[in-house]
Design an enzyme around this catalytic site. Structure first.
Site, PDB file in Angstrom:
ATOM      1  N   ASN A  40      -0.779 -91.458 -66.019  1.00  0.00           N
ATOM      2  CA  ASN A  40      -1.735 -90.972 -65.004  1.00  0.00           C
ATOM      3  C   ASN A  40      -3.056 -91.747 -65.008  1.00  0.00           C
ATOM      4  O   ASN A  40      -3.755 -91.772 -64.013  1.00  0.00           O
ATOM      5  CB  ASN A  40      -1.972 -89.453 -65.128  1.00  0.00           C
ATOM      6  CG  ASN A  40      -2.593 -89.055 -66.449  1.00  0.00           C
ATOM      7  OD1 ASN A  40      -2.511 -89.798 -67.428  1.00  0.00           O
ATOM      8  ND2 ASN A  40      -3.193 -87.894 -66.492  1.00  0.00           N
TER       9      ASN A  40
ATOM     10  N   GLU B  23      -4.514 -85.936 -77.511  1.00  0.00           N
ATOM     11  CA  GLU B  23      -5.157 -85.439 -76.292  1.00  0.00           C
ATOM     12  C   GLU B  23      -4.022 -84.912 -75.431  1.00  0.00           C
ATOM     13  O   GLU B  23      -3.299 -85.688 -74.804  1.00  0.00           O
ATOM     14  CB  GLU B  23      -5.943 -86.593 -75.649  1.00  0.00           C
ATOM     15  CG  GLU B  23      -7.014 -86.127 -74.701  1.00  0.00           C
ATOM     16  CD  GLU B  23      -6.483 -86.014 -73.309  1.00  0.00           C
ATOM     17  OE1 GLU B  23      -6.056 -84.892 -72.945  1.00  0.00           O
ATOM     18  OE2 GLU B  23      -6.481 -87.010 -72.585  1.00  0.00           O
TER      19      GLU B  23
ATOM     20  N   CYS C 178      -5.221 -84.249 -66.990  1.00  0.00           N
ATOM     21  CA  CYS C 178      -5.164 -83.140 -67.962  1.00  0.00           C
ATOM     22  C   CYS C 178      -6.313 -82.164 -67.757  1.00  0.00           C
ATOM     23  O   CYS C 178      -6.238 -81.020 -68.206  1.00  0.00           O
ATOM     24  CB  CYS C 178      -5.262 -83.675 -69.385  1.00  0.00           C
ATOM     25  SG  CYS C 178      -3.973 -84.817 -69.774  1.00  0.00           S
TER      26      CYS C 178
ATOM     27  N   GLU D 155     -12.309 -88.150 -78.128  1.00  0.00           N
ATOM     28  CA  GLU D 155     -12.411 -89.543 -77.689  1.00  0.00           C
ATOM     29  C   GLU D 155     -13.741 -89.724 -76.973  1.00  0.00           C
ATOM     30  O   GLU D 155     -14.360 -88.758 -76.520  1.00  0.00           O
ATOM     31  CB  GLU D 155     -11.234 -89.875 -76.769  1.00  0.00           C
ATOM     32  CG  GLU D 155      -9.915 -89.784 -77.507  1.00  0.00           C
ATOM     33  CD  GLU D 155      -8.739 -90.332 -76.717  1.00  0.00           C
ATOM     34  OE1 GLU D 155      -8.668 -90.121 -75.494  1.00  0.00           O
ATOM     35  OE2 GLU D 155      -7.881 -90.980 -77.337  1.00  0.00           O
TER      36      GLU D 155
HETATM   37  C1  SIN Z   1      -6.356 -87.290 -68.666  1.00  0.00           C
HETATM   38  O1  SIN Z   1      -5.865 -86.789 -67.692  1.00  0.00           O
HETATM   39  O2  SIN Z   1      -5.788 -87.248 -69.767  1.00  0.00           O
HETATM   40  C2  SIN Z   1      -7.676 -88.016 -68.648  1.00  0.00           C
HETATM   41  C3  SIN Z   1      -8.569 -87.570 -67.583  1.00  0.00           C
HETATM   42  C4  SIN Z   1      -9.965 -88.142 -67.718  1.00  0.00           C
HETATM   43  O3  SIN Z   1     -10.238 -88.966 -68.588  1.00  0.00           O
HETATM   44  O4  SIN Z   1     -10.809 -87.731 -66.932  1.00  0.00           O
END
Ligand code: SIN
Length: 513
Positions: free
Chosen positions: A183, A284, A318, A491
């Site tokens: 993604n 994550e 996410c 992170e």
């Molecule tokens: C993710 O969907 O894991 C990362 C999303 C983001 O860094 O904003």
């Protein structure tokens, strides 16, 4: 400038909700500087073919855009060995020199932003505007950690003994295996690799099987930047080979650390594998973000926040809001304006069309999951306010549902798609109870103009990230990570580099007072 041109000869017949260009069987062309389209593995500074290849598909059309080396366990082991060998020299490189190399890599990403964005669009379906944004975001981790490399301070601690001194020294952990999702094909690599390299670690990256081209382009630019051989390795592989490659990366004794972004289920499998050799782990994992709108909220601000937080990358992040909890007094106006904003702002189509804001989902299975959640909700009494239809291929209409209850599937599992289900609530306590009734906790959002309420809710939310009157939060300066089964570690930010460092206690004894 040489270029590689892949003409996508035909698109499939598509439905009325797609952009006119898609309906007219438009030809979509991936036209990118040839040196950035790499299809072999990158190990020990060498581009190497594997015995077989696997196809990379454009999710919008199903057309093949490239064939990439399908690495197996032998190639993964070679990459680990190369990273281990390189670690011994890379950790000796001064922090200043590592910083300069990361900065050169950043400059090259900025220079090639447009081509890198096109690769993301064609292999993941992400609309080109968002893909450009991802490259800026991805490069920002190289920029940030190029600076953090020089700020790895240890401690000198007051000793309880007059003849001893206590020093705490930070040292790189060693080889890190980095396993990344489709993604964010670029940013999830740099968010990990930049921190690792800044700390003095070396890495082996296994990119998602759907999106290896962005990872390989990053390797090309790392090489051009002068990152030494063996420091940054990439082993692409197919879905079939993923378990055996993942096994090497998570069990080889030469690997000190694993860092994974992806589903909670896969994270648990990797953690179990890493346990045998007691590796450090950053995870994550999945989210199920509540988006809470209280009566005092500025409704337009809440709608803007919801549009960004829900429909970014067609709902495939996410931190995308998954459950919209809206207080009774503001409920109807929020739903009405949300529907209007969706009509005005969302346009489905091929990501390379500059008018597209909603690309396809990554594959048909992902769209089927969203459609299944919608039909489950409707069967149980939810009302479709906008969208609701499963379209051709892996396209899904952005959908707004109201009269949603906590019995429905869409409020119990992560959707990872463009579905916005609205649950009506009456009290703050009720909303918090629903929001926290989840075994994951990555992001949560709160829209309110009542400062006391904001503090109460933000503190009570069981998530690692809270957006207050804001739907788009990600930035390299801040932490990214969750609580509960959303993962381990953080992170980005000043904490991101710590995930790649061990603290060594050095005791200087026998000192003469
Ligand atoms: C993710 O969907 O894991 C990362 C999303 C983001 O860094 O904003």
């Amino acid at each position: 400038m040489s270029s590689l041109c892949v003409l996508l000869r035909k698109t499939r017949p598509l439905l009325h909700s797609l952009s006119p260009a898609m309906q007219k069987h438009h030809q979509y062309t991936l036209d990118v500087t040839a040196s950035l389209v790499r299809t072999q593995s990158f190990v020990d500074g060498q581009w190497t073919s594997a015995a077989s290849v696997f196809p990379v598909l454009d999710p919008a059309t199903g057309e093949e855009i490239a064939r990439v080396s399908d690495c197996g366990p032998a190639e993964a082991k070679r990459a680990v060995d190369a990273a281990y060998k390189a670690f011994h020299s890379w950790k000796q490189v001064t922090a200043k020199e590592r910083s300069v190399l990361l900065r050169k890599w950043f400059d090259l990403m900025v220079l090639h932003r447009e081509d890198l964005a096109k690769l993301i669009t064609f292999e993941s379906g992400k609309p080109i505007q968002e893909a450009r944004g991802e490259i800026t975001y991805s490069a920002s981790f190289l920029d940030w950690f190029s600076e953090e490399a020089r700020r790895v301070y240890g401690d000198i601690v007051p000793s309880p003994h007059r003849d001893r001194k206590i020093l705490l020294l930070k040292q790189p952990v060693g080889v890190a295996s980095i396993i990344t999702p489709w993604n964010f094909p670029s940013a999830m690599i740099t968010r990990k690799a930049a921190a690792a390299l800044a700390a003095g670690c070396t890495v082996v990256v296994k990119p998602a099987e759907d999106t290896p081209l962005s990872a390989l382009a990053l390797a090309e630019l790392a090489d051009q930047a002068g990152i030494p051989a063996g420091v940054f390795n990439v082993v692409p592989c197919s879905r079939e080979k993923t378990p055996s490659v993942g096994h090497v990366l998570c069990t080889d004794p030469l690997v000190a650390k694993i860092s994974f972004t992806g589903s909670t289920a896969t994270g648990k499998v990797l953690l179990r594998m890493a346990a045998d050799t007691v590796k450090k782990a950053s995870m994550e994992l999945g989210g199920h973000a509540p988006f809470m709108v209280f009566d005092s909220a500025d409704v337009d601000q809440a709608v803007t926040g919801a549009m960004g937080s829900k429909f970014r990358n067609s709902g495939q992040t996410c931190v995308c809001s998954n459950r919209f909890l809206v207080q009774s007094g503001i409920h109807d106006v929020f739903v009405e304006r949300m529907g209007r904003a969706m009509d005005a702002e969302l346009r489905l189509g091929h990501g390379s069309d500059p008018n597209t804001t909603q690309g396809p989902l990554i594959n048909a299975r992902a769209a089927d999951k969203v459609a299944h959640q919608i039909s489950d909700a409707v069967t149980q009494g939810a009302r479709v306010v906008r969208g609701g239809k499963r379209l051709e291929g892996s396209f899904m209409e952005p959908t707004l549902l109201c009269d949603v209850t906590t019995d429905m599937l869409c409020t119990q599992e992560e959707t990872f798609g463009p579905l916005l289900p609205v649950i009506r609530f009456n009290t703050e306590e009720e909303a918090l109870a629903i929001a926290n009734a989840s075994n994951v906790g990555l992001a949560g959002y709160c829209f309110s103009q009542d400062v006391s309420q904001i503090w109460r809710v933000a503190e009570a939310l069981e998530t690692g990230i809270v957006g207050i009157n804001e739907g788009l939060l990600s930035t390299p300066e801040a932490t990214f990570g969750g609580v509960k089964q959303s993962g381990l570690g953080r992170e980005g930010s000043k904490y991101g580099i710590e995930e790649y460092l061990d603290v060594k206690y050095m005791c200087f004894g026998g000192l003469k007072p």
